[in-house]
Design an enzyme around this catalytic site. Structure first.
Site, PDB file in Angstrom:
ATOM      1  CD  GLU A 278      12.936   0.920  55.488  1.00 45.92           C
ATOM      2  OE1 GLU A 278      12.550   1.765  54.672  1.00 45.92           O
ATOM      3  OE2 GLU A 278      14.005   1.019  56.111  1.00 45.92           O
TER       4      GLU A 278
ATOM      5  CG  HIS B 128      17.441  -8.657  55.293  1.00 49.46           C
ATOM      6  ND1 HIS B 128      17.965  -7.612  54.578  1.00 49.46           N
ATOM      7  CD2 HIS B 128      17.622  -8.331  56.591  1.00 49.46           C
ATOM      8  CE1 HIS B 128      18.455  -6.695  55.392  1.00 49.46           C
ATOM      9  NE2 HIS B 128      18.255  -7.103  56.632  1.00 49.46           N
TER      10      HIS B 128
ATOM     11  CE  LYS C 291      -2.226  -1.534   3.675  1.00 51.17           C
ATOM     12  NZ  LYS C 291      -3.195  -1.791   4.788  1.00 51.17           N
ATOM     13  CB  THR C 292       2.536   2.953   2.616  1.00 54.34           C
ATOM     14  OG1 THR C 292       3.027   1.861   3.398  1.00 54.34           O
ATOM     15  CG2 THR C 292       1.125   3.295   3.059  1.00 54.34           C
TER      16      THR C 292
ATOM     17  CB  ILE D 201       5.612  -5.316   5.400  1.00 55.91           C
ATOM     18  CG1 ILE D 201       5.592  -6.826   5.660  1.00 55.91           C
ATOM     19  CG2 ILE D 201       6.837  -4.918   4.575  1.00 55.91           C
ATOM     20  CD1 ILE D 201       6.751  -7.341   6.478  1.00 55.91           C
TER      21      ILE D 201
ATOM     22  CE  LYS E  38      18.758   7.213   7.821  1.00 50.07           C
ATOM     23  NZ  LYS E  38      19.278   6.245   6.830  1.00 50.07           N
TER      24      LYS E  38
ATOM     25  NE  ARG F   8      13.348 -29.084  44.639  1.00 52.78           N
ATOM     26  CZ  ARG F   8      14.366 -29.425  43.869  1.00 52.78           C
ATOM     27  NH1 ARG F   8      15.133 -30.455  44.183  1.00 52.78           N
ATOM     28  NH2 ARG F   8      14.613 -28.762  42.754  1.00 52.78           N
TER      29      ARG F   8
END
Length: 518
Positions: free
Chosen positions: A331, A279, A64-65, A125, A136, A514
């Protein structure tokens, strides 16, 4: 020279209003396919790309483009006379604004019935080609891939007469991140297929991921380490990275790591729950009739270690809970919500961070661990053995209360660093032994923690994240007073350990799973 914009979008959110604004600002609009039809239907003046190029769309819209009149118009540098002369010689008008978002590849492959052919047809695409060209040439062209940017673009054109150089560069950066993610998704999909183009593995041959930086941090785990926090493009409901901070200073690297552990642990319970992390390990966890009861029980486990910890709730924090929590130094407090009264009270503590995360059942698709020159990737540990799958391996059978205790212990144990031993009773932890090289040492440490807190282990349940390689760890647990033990099983010495449990007159059940946590 007329101003010109090219609009070709799959996500048509806001495009009609944006197009109207551009026309009002003097832009001539070019568009393709469905976008052009929508604009025409809504009465917006637009020229089809096929009419502009003199070349029709073909190959079912695949082309298309991809035409010099489009790409020369995008790529020509306005500051190079030869570029502008070439455009004039060939009757090409510059394109000043490119508004494109790509075929919905991600949405397509997420559908359960997506075929290989469907996926391939949704690889864009022309779209990536146009936006990469515009990015760019951002010195001359503005490119928009996110509908959320439309209002800002309109405001800037109205105020400045054009999109500013600063904004064009920011938009270009966004484009290259966008196309990188898009191509990464395609690579992930294709390299996870088998020879017959059917999904073969969760782990593609080439793994691409993308995260967006939320903030730079003052430092990492230690002051000499640099750090930043990133999150996924779209954070699923329930995951920590979707948090909103209501109060307090900036989160640190360790705050975020520990808060994630606390939140995941708390939201794994159905009843009102509180988990206190220090921790990366739970120093207290409990369920109760309400958050206040859960917190009081969790804090009692190890009040010394809870100082400066991370507190997570899976229910709204109300005033009663806030009054209890405010007596201690923490905290971070994280919860699905805070009542207005609770928030006001807790916000009096300037160093306390308050976070909210919406409850949700989402989990990370993968867990990652960096190693030298590589990456370990695994699915998250979200499996939890249901009560119906427990295997009683001892002569003594468990009571319903023991089963409840063992199931609670098993849920908590999953969040404790290996080797892990957890003692519990009546919906609260009594002692936690974490991160030891020997399972026996973890059992002893958990017992010592309980003794320090003045908590009796007589009649308690104990969980071990992995099997007992010898009977010595079990003997420590029995000597401490536990009457039932839940563990994965799977050792070559299971018969010896089961015999020891029978000898000591306790209940033992196997889960068959486990929960190492490194």
């Amino acid at each position: 020279m007329k101003k010109q914009a090219l609009l070709s979008v799959s996500d048509k959110t806001g495009i009609v209003d944006f197009a109207r604004e551009l026309v009002a600002l003097g832009y001539h609009l070019l568009s393709t396919g469905g976008t052009a039809k929508l604009l025409e239907k809504e009465g917006v003046a637009v020229e089809e790309v096929a009419d502009y190029t003199g070349f029709p769309e073909m190959l079912d819209g695949r082309v298309k483009t991809l035409h010099p009149k489009i790409h020369a118009g995008i790529l020509a540098r306005r500051d190079i006379p030869e570029h502008m002369k070439a455009l004039e010689e060939h009757g090409i008008d510059p394109i000043d604004l490119v508004v494109v978002n790509l075929y919905p590849f991600e949405q397509t492959i997420s559908k359960p019935n997506c075929t290989f052919a469907d996926a391939i047809e949704n690889i864009d695409i022309g779209g990536p080609t146009m936006i990469r060209a515009a990015a760019k040439n951002h010195g001359s062209v503005a490119v928009v891939v996110d509908p959320a940017d439309y209002p800002k673009i309109v405001e800037e054109i109205k105020a400045e007469g054009a999109v500013t150089a600063k904004t064009r560069l920011a938009l270009a950066k966004k484009v290259f991140a966008h196309t990188a993610r898009y191509d990464g998704m395609i690579t992930n999909y294709l390299t996870s297929l088998d020879a017959e183009n059917k999904p073969a593995t969760k782990f593609p041959d080439v793994l691409n991921r993308q995260w967006v930086k939320v903030q730079d941090m003052r430092y990492g785990e230690n002051p000499h380490q640099q750090a930043a926090f990133y999150r996924e493009q779209q954070v699923a409901p329930g995951l920590l990275a979707g948090y909103t901070q209501l109060h307090g200073k900036e989160l640190s690297y360790n705050n975020i790591a520990d808060t994630d552990a606390a939140w995941d642990a708390a939201r794994s319970f159905d009843m009102p729950a509180c988990v206190i992390i220090k921790h990366a390990n739970p120093c207290g966890a409990a369920v109760g009739l309400n958050p206040a009861e859960a917190y009081a029980k969790a804090f009692k486990t190890d009040s010394k270690s809870a100082f400066g910890g991370i507190i997570a709730f899976n229910r709204e924090v109300d005033l009663e809970t806030a009054q209890l929590v405010s007596k201690q130094f923490a905290e971070v407090i994280i919860a699905p919500s805070f009542s207005a009264e609770a928030r006001a009270l807790l916000s009096e503590k300037k160093n306390l961070r308050l976070l909210v995360v919406a409850n949700g059942g989402a989990h990370n698709d993968f867990d990652f661990k960096r190693v030298g020159g590589g990456l370990l990737v695994q699915t998250p540990d979200i499996q939890i053995c249901p009560e119906s799958a427990l295997k009683v391996v001892t002569k003594k059978q468990p009571t319903s209360e023991q089963i409840a205790d063992m199931m609670f212990a098993w849920r908590v144990c999953r969040w404790v660093k290996s080797n892990a031993i957890v003692y519990v009773h009546a919906g609260m932890t009594l002692g936690v032994g974490a991160g030891q090289m020997s399972r026996v040492d973890s059992a002893r440490i958990a017992e010592e923690k309980a003794e320090e807190a003045g908590l009796s282990l007589v009649g308690s349940a104990a969980a071990s994240d992995a099997f007992f390689p010898f009977r010595d760890g079990l003997d420590v647990i029995c000597d401490a007073g536990a009457t039932c033990v839940i563990q994965p099983g799977g050792s070559i010495r299971d018969p010896e350990v089961i015999a020891a449990a029978d000898e000591r007159g306790i209940v033992m059940v196997f889960t068959g799973e486990r929960h190492f946590r490194h």
